[in-house]
Design a protein around this motif. Sequence first.
Motif, PDB file in Angstrom:
ATOM      1  N   PRO A 106      40.888  14.309  -9.068  1.00 55.59           N
ATOM      2  CA  PRO A 106      40.548  14.974  -7.807  1.00 55.59           C
ATOM      3  C   PRO A 106      39.531  14.181  -6.993  1.00 55.59           C
ATOM      4  CG  PRO A 106      39.805  16.264  -9.709  1.00 55.59           C
ATOM      5  CD  PRO A 106      40.659  15.177 -10.232  1.00 55.59           C
ATOM      6  N   GLN A 107      38.632  13.453  -7.685  1.00 53.83           N
ATOM      7  CA  GLN A 107      37.658  12.640  -6.947  1.00 53.83           C
ATOM      8  C   GLN A 107      38.354  11.579  -6.095  1.00 53.83           C
ATOM      9  OE1 GLN A 107      37.800  13.399 -10.234  1.00 53.83           O
ATOM     10  NE2 GLN A 107      35.864  12.832 -11.263  1.00 53.83           N
ATOM     11  N   THR A 108      39.476  11.065  -6.592  1.00 51.45           N
ATOM     12  CA  THR A 108      40.223  10.063  -5.834  1.00 51.45           C
ATOM     13  C   THR A 108      40.764  10.657  -4.545  1.00 51.45           C
ATOM     14  OG1 THR A 108      40.844   8.950  -7.902  1.00 51.45           O
ATOM     15  CG2 THR A 108      42.175   8.470  -5.950  1.00 51.45           C
ATOM     16  N   ILE A 109      41.293  11.878  -4.631  1.00 48.91           N
ATOM     17  CA  ILE A 109      41.816  12.539  -3.422  1.00 48.91           C
ATOM     18  C   ILE A 109      40.686  12.796  -2.440  1.00 48.91           C
ATOM     19  CG2 ILE A 109      43.080  14.522  -2.538  1.00 48.91           C
ATOM     20  CD1 ILE A 109      44.688  12.702  -4.377  1.00 48.91           C
ATOM     21  N   ARG A 110      39.537  13.179  -2.944  1.00 48.06           N
ATOM     22  CA  ARG A 110      38.416  13.479  -2.042  1.00 48.06           C
ATOM     23  C   ARG A 110      37.878  12.193  -1.385  1.00 48.06           C
ATOM     24  NH1 ARG A 110      37.713  17.840  -5.862  1.00 48.06           N
ATOM     25  NH2 ARG A 110      38.236  19.726  -4.689  1.00 48.06           N
ATOM     26  N   MET A 111      37.903  11.080  -2.110  1.00 47.73           N
ATOM     27  CA  MET A 111      37.521   9.809  -1.488  1.00 47.73           C
ATOM     28  C   MET A 111      38.512   9.420  -0.401  1.00 47.73           C
ATOM     29  SD  MET A 111      35.952   7.353  -4.496  1.00 47.73           S
ATOM     30  CE  MET A 111      37.311   7.539  -5.649  1.00 47.73           C
ATOM     31  N   LEU A 112      39.778   9.691  -0.649  1.00 49.11           N
ATOM     32  CA  LEU A 112      40.804   9.435   0.357  1.00 49.11           C
ATOM     33  C   LEU A 112      40.551  10.269   1.610  1.00 49.11           C
ATOM     34  CD1 LEU A 112      43.674   8.193   1.044  1.00 49.11           C
ATOM     35  CD2 LEU A 112      44.610  10.316   0.124  1.00 49.11           C
ATOM     36  N   MET A 113      40.222  11.537   1.427  1.00 48.36           N
ATOM     37  CA  MET A 113      39.963  12.411   2.573  1.00 48.36           C
ATOM     38  C   MET A 113      38.733  11.962   3.339  1.00 48.36           C
ATOM     39  SD  MET A 113      40.946  16.266   1.270  1.00 48.36           S
ATOM     40  CE  MET A 113      39.882  16.248  -0.175  1.00 48.36           C
ATOM     41  N   ALA A 114      37.729  11.464   2.614  1.00 50.43           N
ATOM     42  CA  ALA A 114      36.515  10.989   3.284  1.00 50.43           C
ATOM     43  C   ALA A 114      36.790   9.740   4.116  1.00 50.43           C
ATOM     44  CB  ALA A 114      35.429  10.699   2.246  1.00 50.43           C
ATOM     45  N   GLY A 121      43.617  18.079   5.587  1.00 48.00           N
ATOM     46  CA  GLY A 121      44.381  19.241   5.125  1.00 48.00           C
ATOM     47  C   GLY A 121      44.619  19.250   3.632  1.00 48.00           C
ATOM     48  N   PHE A 122      44.407  18.118   2.974  1.00 40.65           N
ATOM     49  CA  PHE A 122      44.602  18.074   1.526  1.00 40.65           C
ATOM     50  C   PHE A 122      43.566  18.922   0.790  1.00 40.65           C
ATOM     51  CE2 PHE A 122      46.680  13.565   1.619  1.00 40.65           C
ATOM     52  CZ  PHE A 122      47.750  14.086   2.321  1.00 40.65           C
ATOM     53  N   GLU A 123      42.441  19.220   1.426  1.00 40.37           N
ATOM     54  CA  GLU A 123      41.411  20.035   0.779  1.00 40.37           C
ATOM     55  C   GLU A 123      41.956  21.424   0.450  1.00 40.37           C
ATOM     56  OE1 GLU A 123      38.281  21.235  -1.178  1.00 40.37           O
ATOM     57  OE2 GLU A 123      38.438  19.186  -0.395  1.00 40.37           O
ATOM     58  N   GLN A 124      42.706  22.011   1.378  1.00 39.36           N
ATOM     59  CA  GLN A 124      43.312  23.317   1.114  1.00 39.36           C
ATOM     60  C   GLN A 124      44.348  23.225   0.000  1.00 39.36           C
ATOM     61  OE1 GLN A 124      42.642  26.253   1.884  1.00 39.36           O
ATOM     62  NE2 GLN A 124      44.505  27.475   1.581  1.00 39.36           N
ATOM     63  N   VAL A 125      45.090  22.138  -0.024  1.00 41.52           N
ATOM     64  CA  VAL A 125      46.057  21.927  -1.107  1.00 41.52           C
ATOM     65  C   VAL A 125      45.335  21.860  -2.450  1.00 41.52           C
ATOM     66  CG1 VAL A 125      47.777  20.334  -2.053  1.00 41.52           C
ATOM     67  CG2 VAL A 125      47.696  20.740   0.413  1.00 41.52           C
ATOM     68  N   MET A 126      44.220  21.146  -2.491  1.00 42.23           N
ATOM     69  CA  MET A 126      43.454  21.032  -3.730  1.00 42.23           C
ATOM     70  C   MET A 126      42.938  22.402  -4.182  1.00 42.23           C
ATOM     71  SD  MET A 126      43.230  17.797  -4.715  1.00 42.23           S
ATOM     72  CE  MET A 126      41.637  17.505  -5.461  1.00 42.23           C
ATOM     73  N   ARG A 127      42.457  23.196  -3.249  1.00 42.72           N
ATOM     74  CA  ARG A 127      41.951  24.520  -3.603  1.00 42.72           C
ATOM     75  C   ARG A 127      43.066  25.379  -4.198  1.00 42.72           C
ATOM     76  NH1 ARG A 127      38.645  24.135   1.161  1.00 42.72           N
ATOM     77  NH2 ARG A 127      40.226  25.242   2.366  1.00 42.72           N
ATOM     78  N   PHE A 169      53.167  19.195   0.361  1.00 39.07           N
ATOM     79  CA  PHE A 169      52.485  20.417  -0.074  1.00 39.07           C
ATOM     80  C   PHE A 169      51.694  21.036   1.071  1.00 39.07           C
ATOM     81  CE2 PHE A 169      53.299  18.933  -4.391  1.00 39.07           C
ATOM     82  CZ  PHE A 169      53.451  20.124  -5.090  1.00 39.07           C
ATOM     83  N   GLU A 170      51.030  20.192   1.860  1.00 36.92           N
ATOM     84  CA  GLU A 170      50.205  20.701   2.959  1.00 36.92           C
ATOM     85  C   GLU A 170      51.040  21.430   4.003  1.00 36.92           C
ATOM     86  OE1 GLU A 170      47.385  19.047   6.640  1.00 36.92           O
ATOM     87  OE2 GLU A 170      48.270  17.633   5.195  1.00 36.92           O
TER      88      GLU A 170
END
Length: 299
Positions: A106-114, A121-127, A169-170
């Motif tokens: 998940p840290q990788t996805i959050r670095m991508l979003m940053a 929008g991937f943050e909502q998918v992660m939640r 997914f988003e």
Amino acid sequence: MDSHAMGASPHLDSGTLEVIVPDGEAAVRWASHGYPSALARWHYHPQIEIHLIREGSGQLMAGDGLMPFEAGHVALIGSNLPHNWLSDVIPGERLRHRDVLCHVRPQTIRMLMAAFPETYGFEQVMRRSAHALVLSGDAAREAGDLLVAMGDHDPARRVADLVAILSVFEHAPAGESRTVVAPEYNPAVAAGAEQGINAAISYISDHLDDVNLPDAAAAASMSVSTFSRFFKRVAGIGFADFVRRLRIGRACRLLTCTDMPVSKIQRMSGYDNASNFNRRFRAETGMTPSAYRRLHAAR
């Protein structure tokens, strides 16, 4: 269930946590495997998992949720969420190409979003993945095709594939996207439960035509009363209801994949009484066993 990525070696720590060995050259880990498999078990890991079922039907266990799946099912499983896919199989049957999946932290996805605000929008998918996010319809077909294609791509292309899958997914329509796990579910309730759950599942799968609660409890090294409470708390479904779903799933598989008489299928599915079998089957499927066979023979 899931597997480690190509070139990685998973280690099961007393049946609790699956440790996916880090690969310094790849953040996105892809794999495929068949069923039954030693990797197909109820477990959890820190990585999020995107998972496609290519063949067969059965039940997805995720957290305290249980839902049926068929070929084409695509799910996003959140970090440390216990999960398992139990296929309806005829005794001795093997599904050679059942699972395709990828892992990413998940840290990788959050670095991508940053780094790329376009992916916010991937943050909502992660939640939502914390509650097992499942796709259906066109969204599942699109995500599944991307996940299969990922296996033929080099590591850089797999990053692009991951972004494309998360985008599916988003943007999936509400009617093609749902969660499985109750909002109040706490993964901590499953801590240390994997050995008992997997022992019980193994017993049930091996004795589906003759399951009984005392033997299931013994397999899990518990008293009957303790096991009953334990199974309901961790799996989110009572033992008897869980067994019934697996038995009817086996009956469905036998009805569609063999020409066995219904009476023999009834016995192989753990029902001595025809009227009880018909009643349970109708409650789960909405039709009689014979009608179910005719419907699927016409497809």
